[in-house]
Write an enzyme that holds these catalytic residues in place. Structure first.
Site, mmCIF file in Angstrom:
data_model
loop_
_atom_site.group_PDB
_atom_site.id
_atom_site.type_symbol
_atom_site.label_atom_id
_atom_site.label_comp_id
_atom_site.label_asym_id
_atom_site.label_seq_id
_atom_site.Cartn_x
_atom_site.Cartn_y
_atom_site.Cartn_z
ATOM 1 N N ASP A 108 1.409 -8.056 -11.912
ATOM 2 C CA ASP A 108 0.754 -8.921 -10.934
ATOM 3 C C ASP A 108 0.161 -10.099 -11.681
ATOM 4 O O ASP A 108 -0.519 -9.912 -12.681
ATOM 5 C CB ASP A 108 -0.339 -8.162 -10.165
ATOM 6 N N SER B 209 -11.100 -12.045 -0.173
ATOM 7 C CA SER B 209 -10.342 -11.682 1.028
ATOM 8 C C SER B 209 -9.378 -10.518 0.783
ATOM 9 O O SER B 209 -8.763 -10.016 1.707
ATOM 10 C CB SER B 209 -9.537 -12.890 1.530
ATOM 11 N N LEU C 86 -10.425 -7.648 -0.585
ATOM 12 C CA LEU C 86 -11.166 -6.386 -0.680
ATOM 13 C C LEU C 86 -11.180 -5.588 0.621
ATOM 14 O O LEU C 86 -11.537 -4.418 0.626
ATOM 15 C CB LEU C 86 -12.601 -6.656 -1.155
ATOM 16 N N ARG D 62 -8.664 -4.503 1.975
ATOM 17 C CA ARG D 62 -7.570 -3.531 1.894
ATOM 18 C C ARG D 62 -7.183 -3.135 0.471
ATOM 19 O O ARG D 62 -6.601 -2.088 0.261
ATOM 20 C CB ARG D 62 -6.324 -4.090 2.602
ATOM 21 N N ASP E 237 4.833 -8.985 -2.152
ATOM 22 C CA ASP E 237 4.399 -9.568 -0.881
ATOM 23 C C ASP E 237 5.299 -10.723 -0.461
ATOM 24 O O ASP E 237 4.908 -11.568 0.328
ATOM 25 C CB ASP E 237 2.938 -10.034 -0.979
ATOM 26 N N CYS F 76 21.097 0.378 -0.310
ATOM 27 C CA CYS F 76 20.136 -0.460 -1.020
ATOM 28 C C CYS F 76 19.458 -1.382 -0.002
ATOM 29 O O CYS F 76 19.770 -1.353 1.189
ATOM 30 C CB CYS F 76 20.810 -1.236 -2.148
ATOM 31 N N CYS G 17 21.882 -3.435 1.865
ATOM 32 C CA CYS G 17 22.650 -2.730 2.901
ATOM 33 C C CYS G 17 21.848 -2.800 4.202
ATOM 34 O O CYS G 17 22.407 -2.923 5.290
ATOM 35 C CB CYS G 17 22.841 -1.261 2.542
ATOM 36 N N CYS H 68 1.275 -11.620 5.139
ATOM 37 C CA CYS H 68 0.035 -11.044 5.666
ATOM 38 C C CYS H 68 -1.086 -12.076 5.666
ATOM 39 O O CYS H 68 -1.990 -12.018 6.491
ATOM 40 C CB CYS H 68 -0.369 -9.823 4.854
#
Ligand SMILES: [Zn+2]
Lengths: 396, 90
Positions: free
Chosen positions: A182, A189, A191, A193, A250, A291, A294, A308
């Site tokens: 990452d 914003s 925190l 989730r 994401d 995969c 597919c 999101c």
């Protein structure tokens, strides 16, 4: 009238046939190898056991046998140290209906004395035995399974909504090596989730913040921080270091890149994606099952695929879907159960319903079919949609 | 009437509904009737030449209609049709 130990043993010998060490050694080499169950205590097992034997201490035999032998006429040989406890254990299995149970005469001592191979198991430390006791007690996991987890390496793409719960549970489960990819930093914003981070880490690298949480949770886990964006220059090398990949990305470019790289390196991919109240999950097993392409041969144009950040996501939805990913990863590492390979699980948090769709390998799949020419492409440009499409924006 | 499940990205186009009842005896008929009732959906599922976009999957019950008879797949009363675009969120 009380019966002496000798009486009980003699009675058991009448019910349970004995097998000699030499005969068992031969059988184990053959195609009709019986299931060997070692009923000694932990410390005896730790000093060595018959190869491929399953360890079930005598006191747990009746409660755990169901997870180990499911057919009543399966051939079973029980061993202990000298051949007495195994006879008594045999009587128990006989009473439970197992019809093909034998006891190893002379037990492990004679096996070793006669010069047969034996295995000295790598074992959990006393601390680990305590930490993972609820796993070890599950017959399908046991100490052997826990050792496998400790020996496993899982790569998580994204330490965000999905990566937080999946990393958390994989770490708690004792997956020995967890890689975190990452390049983002923790934002306030997140925190709502991304539970692996915390208020005092706003501004810190997500992968670093996750490492701190994991190390606080479980010292057995070695965390490898990869604080960059996965791309075609680094993805293959990265994947080759791990047993499987958990996709918590994401964005579409990364997801399609991961799919192609997973095929190239034949690394299983545990997929999930989320939006608002809805989650998808599946497992892509390179060349064994379908995969990602597919399922979705082409990415949707950006306006049909809001992130999101634009469209919103219920925080707890991440917990449900990330936990499902951790669950699938652990099953694959342990080689048990049925994974989501070939199925797309759809979770609707509003109606609290799970639906399943069948997904099959597409004989025309642009990535995994026989004729496919698998190579990296410019995923960013491709997903930015250089195709005509009508505008129909989605509001958050 | 079959029950068509609308994915989150299309809900606004059908007035916020998560499922809508649509008549039709084939997948094509059901989609046409869906477009008649909710014209905004059409542009998101079809290209201008009337082809269903490749990034949209349509399932009849739990099976991809690409594996059945595509848009000619017969639809019975009470069948469930699911429109599934990919989601990337994580
Ligand atoms: Zn494929």
């Amino acid at each position: 009238m009380a019966r002496s130990y000798q009486d009980v043993l003699a009675g058991a010998r009448e019910r349970i046939p004995e097998i000699q060490v030499s005969e068992l050694a031969e059988l184990l080499e053959s195609e009709d190898a019986p299931l060997v169950i070692d009923v000694r205590e932990q410390d005896e097992w730790d000093e060595g056991h018959i190869p491929d034997a399953r360890h079930v201490p005598r006191g747990f035999l009746e409660s755990r046998i169901a997870g180990i032998a499911d057919e009543l006429d399966a051939p079973i040989v029980i061993n202990c140290a000298g051949g007495a406890r195994s006879l008594l254990a045999g009587v128990s299995l006989d009473e439970m209906g197992f019809r093909n149970v034998k006891s190893l005469a002379g037990g492990f001592s004679r096996w070793k004395q006669d010069g047969h191979d034996y295995t000295v198991p790598s074992t959990l430390t006393p601390d680990q035995r305590a930490r993972y006791s609820r796993h070890v007690r599950i017959p399908e996991v046991g100490e052997e399974g826990q050792l496998k987890l400790l020996d496993s390496k899982v790569l998580l793409i994204g330490a965000g909504g999905l990566g937080s719960p999946s990393a958390y549970y994989l770490a708690a489960a004792g997956v020995g090596t967890i890689g975190l990819v990452d390049d983002d930093v923790v934002d306030a914003s997140n925190l709502q989730r991304q539970i692996i981070h915390s208020n005092d880490r706003v501004g810190a690298l997500k992968a670093e913040s996750a490492r701190q949480t994991i190390e606080g949770l479980n010292p057995d886990v070695s965390v490898k921080v990869h604080p960059f964006r996965v791309d075609q220059t680094n993805v293959l090398e990265l994947m080759n270091e791990y047993d499987l990949v958990v996709d918590g990305a994401d964005n579409f470019p990364t997801r399609y890149l991961l799919n192609d790289a997973a095929l190239m390196t034949r690394t299983p991919l545990v997929h999930a994606s989320i939006l608002r109240f809805e989650g998808h999950a599946s497992v892509f097993h390179p060349y064994e099952g379908p995969c990602y392409r597919c399922l979705f041969p082409e990415p949707p144009p950006p306006d049909m695929a809001p992130a999101c950040g634009e469209a919103g996501v219920l925080g707890v939805l991440c917990g449900v879907m990330g936990s499902i990913q951790a669950n699938e990863a652990i099953k694959m590492l342990l080689g048990m159960g049925d994974t989501l390979a070939g199925r797309l699980l759809i979770y609707d948090a509003l109606s609290m319903s799970f639906n399943e769709l069948r997904i099959r390998r597409d004989p025309e799949c642009p990535a995994c079919s026989d004729g496919a020419k698998l190579e990296f492409r410019d995923y960013e440009a491709w997903c930015a949609g250089e195709r005509g499409h009508a505008e129909a924006p989605v509001s958050a | 009437m079959s029950l068509v499940r609308i994915p989150p990205v299309l809900r606004q186009a059908v007035g916020g509904e998560r499922e809508v009842e649509v008549p039709g005896s084939t997948v094509a008929e059901v989609l046409d009737n869906l477009y008649d009732a909710h014209p905004a959906v059409k542009a998101q599922l079809q290209s201008e030449d009337g082809e269903l976009h490749r990034f949209v999957n349509v399932y009849l019950n739990d099976e991809d209609v690409r594996m059945l008879s595509w848009l000619d797949t017969p639809v019975s009363d009470r069948d469930r049709i699911l429109i599934l675009p990919a989601m990337a969120g994580g």
